[in-house]
Design a protein around this motif. Structure first.
Motif, PDB file in Angstrom:
ATOM      1  N   THR A 223      98.888  45.007  43.457  1.00  0.00           N
ATOM      2  CA  THR A 223      99.677  44.788  42.245  1.00  0.00           C
ATOM      3  C   THR A 223      99.133  45.623  41.086  1.00  0.00           C
ATOM      4  OG1 THR A 223      98.293  42.970  41.468  1.00  0.00           O
ATOM      5  CG2 THR A 223     100.092  42.423  42.993  1.00  0.00           C
ATOM      6  N   LYS A 224      99.879  45.650  39.977  1.00  0.00           N
ATOM      7  CA  LYS A 224      99.427  46.367  38.780  1.00  0.00           C
ATOM      8  C   LYS A 224      98.135  45.736  38.252  1.00  0.00           C
ATOM      9  CE  LYS A 224     102.535  47.821  35.995  1.00  0.00           C
ATOM     10  NZ  LYS A 224     103.621  47.900  34.966  1.00  0.00           N
ATOM     11  N   GLU A 225      98.034  44.407  38.354  1.00  0.00           N
ATOM     12  CA  GLU A 225      96.825  43.727  37.904  1.00  0.00           C
ATOM     13  C   GLU A 225      95.626  44.152  38.745  1.00  0.00           C
ATOM     14  OE1 GLU A 225      99.735  42.270  38.436  1.00  0.00           O
ATOM     15  OE2 GLU A 225     100.237  41.907  36.311  1.00  0.00           O
ATOM     16  N   GLU A 226      95.854  44.325  40.035  1.00  0.00           N
ATOM     17  CA  GLU A 226      94.765  44.762  40.912  1.00  0.00           C
ATOM     18  C   GLU A 226      94.369  46.201  40.611  1.00  0.00           C
ATOM     19  OE1 GLU A 226      94.948  42.527  45.127  1.00  0.00           O
ATOM     20  OE2 GLU A 226      96.807  43.550  44.593  1.00  0.00           O
ATOM     21  N   VAL A 227      95.321  47.033  40.237  1.00  0.00           N
ATOM     22  CA  VAL A 227      95.007  48.409  39.850  1.00  0.00           C
ATOM     23  C   VAL A 227      94.029  48.411  38.694  1.00  0.00           C
ATOM     24  CG1 VAL A 227      95.917  50.547  38.871  1.00  0.00           C
ATOM     25  CG2 VAL A 227      97.176  49.388  40.697  1.00  0.00           C
ATOM     26  N   ILE A 228      94.270  47.555  37.716  1.00  0.00           N
ATOM     27  CA  ILE A 228      93.384  47.452  36.559  1.00  0.00           C
ATOM     28  C   ILE A 228      92.008  46.974  36.993  1.00  0.00           C
ATOM     29  CG2 ILE A 228      92.997  46.245  34.376  1.00  0.00           C
ATOM     30  CD1 ILE A 228      96.058  46.132  34.074  1.00  0.00           C
ATOM     31  N   GLU A 229      91.979  46.021  37.907  1.00  0.00           N
ATOM     32  CA  GLU A 229      90.695  45.506  38.392  1.00  0.00           C
ATOM     33  C   GLU A 229      89.910  46.590  39.123  1.00  0.00           C
ATOM     34  OE1 GLU A 229      88.968  41.700  40.967  1.00  0.00           O
ATOM     35  OE2 GLU A 229      91.113  42.152  40.948  1.00  0.00           O
ATOM     36  N   TYR A 230      90.599  47.400  39.905  1.00  0.00           N
ATOM     37  CA  TYR A 230      89.921  48.480  40.626  1.00  0.00           C
ATOM     38  C   TYR A 230      89.311  49.493  39.658  1.00  0.00           C
ATOM     39  CZ  TYR A 230      91.457  47.207  45.338  1.00  0.00           C
ATOM     40  OH  TYR A 230      91.634  46.564  46.549  1.00  0.00           O
ATOM     41  N   SER A 231      89.873  49.629  38.472  1.00  0.00           N
ATOM     42  CA  SER A 231      89.368  50.617  37.523  1.00  0.00           C
ATOM     43  C   SER A 231      87.967  50.282  37.027  1.00  0.00           C
ATOM     44  CB  SER A 231      90.328  50.740  36.328  1.00  0.00           C
ATOM     45  OG  SER A 231      90.306  49.576  35.526  1.00  0.00           O
ATOM     46  N   THR A 232      87.567  49.024  37.122  1.00  0.00           N
ATOM     47  CA  THR A 232      86.230  48.615  36.677  1.00  0.00           C
ATOM     48  C   THR A 232      85.318  48.231  37.838  1.00  0.00           C
ATOM     49  OG1 THR A 232      86.919  46.294  36.408  1.00  0.00           O
ATOM     50  CG2 THR A 232      87.191  47.760  34.499  1.00  0.00           C
ATOM     51  N   LEU A 233      85.814  48.353  39.052  1.00  0.00           N
ATOM     52  CA  LEU A 233      85.066  47.882  40.219  1.00  0.00           C
ATOM     53  C   LEU A 233      83.725  48.590  40.371  1.00  0.00           C
ATOM     54  CD1 LEU A 233      85.180  45.947  42.597  1.00  0.00           C
ATOM     55  CD2 LEU A 233      86.328  47.720  43.928  1.00  0.00           C
ATOM     56  N   ALA A 234      83.714  49.902  40.174  1.00  0.00           N
ATOM     57  CA  ALA A 234      82.476  50.666  40.354  1.00  0.00           C
ATOM     58  C   ALA A 234      81.401  50.203  39.388  1.00  0.00           C
ATOM     59  CB  ALA A 234      82.748  52.153  40.179  1.00  0.00           C
ATOM     60  N   GLU A 235      81.784  49.963  38.149  1.00  0.00           N
ATOM     61  CA  GLU A 235      80.805  49.531  37.154  1.00  0.00           C
ATOM     62  C   GLU A 235      80.261  48.146  37.477  1.00  0.00           C
ATOM     63  OE1 GLU A 235      79.413  51.203  34.866  1.00  0.00           O
ATOM     64  OE2 GLU A 235      80.632  53.004  35.175  1.00  0.00           O
ATOM     65  N   VAL A 236      81.117  47.275  37.989  1.00  0.00           N
ATOM     66  CA  VAL A 236      80.681  45.925  38.350  1.00  0.00           C
ATOM     67  C   VAL A 236      79.680  45.990  39.500  1.00  0.00           C
ATOM     68  CG1 VAL A 236      81.416  43.705  39.293  1.00  0.00           C
ATOM     69  CG2 VAL A 236      82.790  44.824  37.530  1.00  0.00           C
ATOM     70  N   VAL A 237      80.001  46.781  40.526  1.00  0.00           N
ATOM     71  CA  VAL A 237      79.106  46.930  41.673  1.00  0.00           C
ATOM     72  C   VAL A 237      77.775  47.538  41.229  1.00  0.00           C
ATOM     73  CG1 VAL A 237      78.744  48.165  43.855  1.00  0.00           C
ATOM     74  CG2 VAL A 237      80.943  47.054  43.386  1.00  0.00           C
TER      75      VAL A 237
END
Length: 386
Positions: free
Chosen positions: A350-364
């Motif tokens: 979803t569009k919401e998941e796209v936004i979440e993926y944009s910060t995934l690297a920083e979270v990891v």
């Protein structure tokens, strides 16, 4: 007169020319591409058969001397089943990775001869090894995929000018031998061999951009008393990282305060993997593994996150301990290049998941740093940042 396409930084150009990626010829417009994932074989089977097939491949490696059976120069072993360390193969050595449709299994293969050549280029390259094979299904067929060694050495060793062809030989031999091992191990199942290229496609412009980035995050430490490190100290630090991670989902997240919600980080193995001069810890998060493979099962071999500990070979005084791990920003931006966009276009996220993926690297990245920092602070080595 034949001319070479000099579109990379000098070190990257030397490496890629040796690996056969950058060609020499009169046609300067010839399109050349490379992908990091490659299919090896397909056999009939469902998710219920995945563990059995993965075990068949690993058991073959564990019980076979490939130098005799397949004519290879040296023998391969299963990661986590190194006889020199007194380890015995068990199906727990097959890492379970959440995948689309079920639970895949990753068989990690090690070859000390090739690992020694790779580590001779710099021990910080340790997290880019060992060689991984994934086994997964779509409910009707089982797919066996591997990392494309040509691409991996191109992407993760661009700092090396391979003028003597060492990496060229390693990449070519690793790719050929892993493919041969899989096909030999599954010969009784009459596997349909495949050479399907998968994942992001890098052309010369894309590889040029990669040559100016680094896949690694490197942190250096010294003893508070200024003493030199001795062999085994690197394994002690790696073991401390595993202790902080834990190996059981029931204790995940309990030893390191501040980790991201629901991450459930833990070590994929109870002991670090020993490759020449380097100790490797495999950190796993079911939450983030699921998010990564939701973009496609071809990405299974890009996980889990690996953390390497080693005594810095460039410090003649042996007073530098190093932690090196793959930069999550690089990994998600390179090994998963274009995956989010493709998944969204296909309606898989979803569009919401796209936004979440944009910060995934920083979270990891934040989680991995917390884990490493906690281990460093708890270690009896009494380390301080250099």
């Amino acid at each position: 007169m034949m001319t070479c396409k000099k579109w990379l930084a000098p070190a990257a150009l030397g490496t890629l020319m040796a690996l056969g990626f950058v060609g020499c010829g009169s046609d300067e417009n010839t399109a050349e591409t490379i992908t990091p994932y490659e299919r090896v074989a397909v056999i009939p089977g469902t998710w219920a058969d995945v563990l059995t097939v993965a075990d068949q491949i690993a058991s073959y490696v564990d019980t076979t001397d490939e130098s005799t059976a397949l004519g290879y120069p040296t023998n391969w072993i299963v990661a986590g089943a190194n006889p020199k360390l007194g380890e015995e193969y068990n199906t727990t050595d097959l890492l379970p990775i959440p995948a689309i449709g079920g639970k895949s299994r990753v068989v990690e293969l090690c070859n000390s001869a090739y690992a020694t050549k790779a580590m001779a280029t710099g021990r910080f390259h340790g997290p880019a090894l060992p060689c991984e094979v994934s086994v997964h299904s779509d409910g009707e067929n089982i797919y066996i995929d591997m990392l494309n060694a040509d691409a991996i050495f191109s992407i993760f060793f661009t700092d090396i000018n391979d003028t003597d062809g060492v990496l060229e030989g390693v990449a070519s031999d690793v790719k050929r031998e892993i493919r041969g091992i899989v096909l030999a191990a599954l010969a009784d199942r009459s596997p349909a061999e495949s050479h399907l290229k998968m994942g992001p496609v890098f052309d010369k412009t894309g590889m040029e951009e990669l040559s100016f980035t680094t896949p690694y995050l490197v942190y250096k430490y010294e003893r508070q008393d200024g003493a030199a490190f001795v062999p085994g100290d690197d394994r002690t630090l790696a073991a401390e990282i595993i202790a902080k991670l834990g190996t059981d989902i029931a204790t995940a997240d309990l030893n390191v305060p501040g980790l991201s919600s629901g991450s459930a980080w833990r070590s994929g193995r109870p002991e670090p993997l020993a490759i020449p001069g380097v100790q490797v810890v495999e950190a796993c998060s079911p939450k983030y593994a699921t998010k990564a493979t939701k973009l496609g099962n071809e990405y299974i071999t890009a996980l889990p996150c690996e953390i390497a500990a080693y005594i810095d070979e460039t410090d003649e005084s042996n007073k530098t301990m190093v932690i090196s791990f793959l930069n999550p920003n690089f990994m998600f931006g390179t090994m998963f290049e274009g995956a989010v966009e493709r998944a969204y276009a296909a309606g898989d996220i979803t569009k919401e998941e796209v936004i979440e993926y944009s910060t995934l690297a920083e979270v990891v990245f934040g989680d991995l740093r917390l884990i490493v920092d906690a281990a460093v602070q708890a270690s009896d080595l009494n380390l301080t940042v250099q």
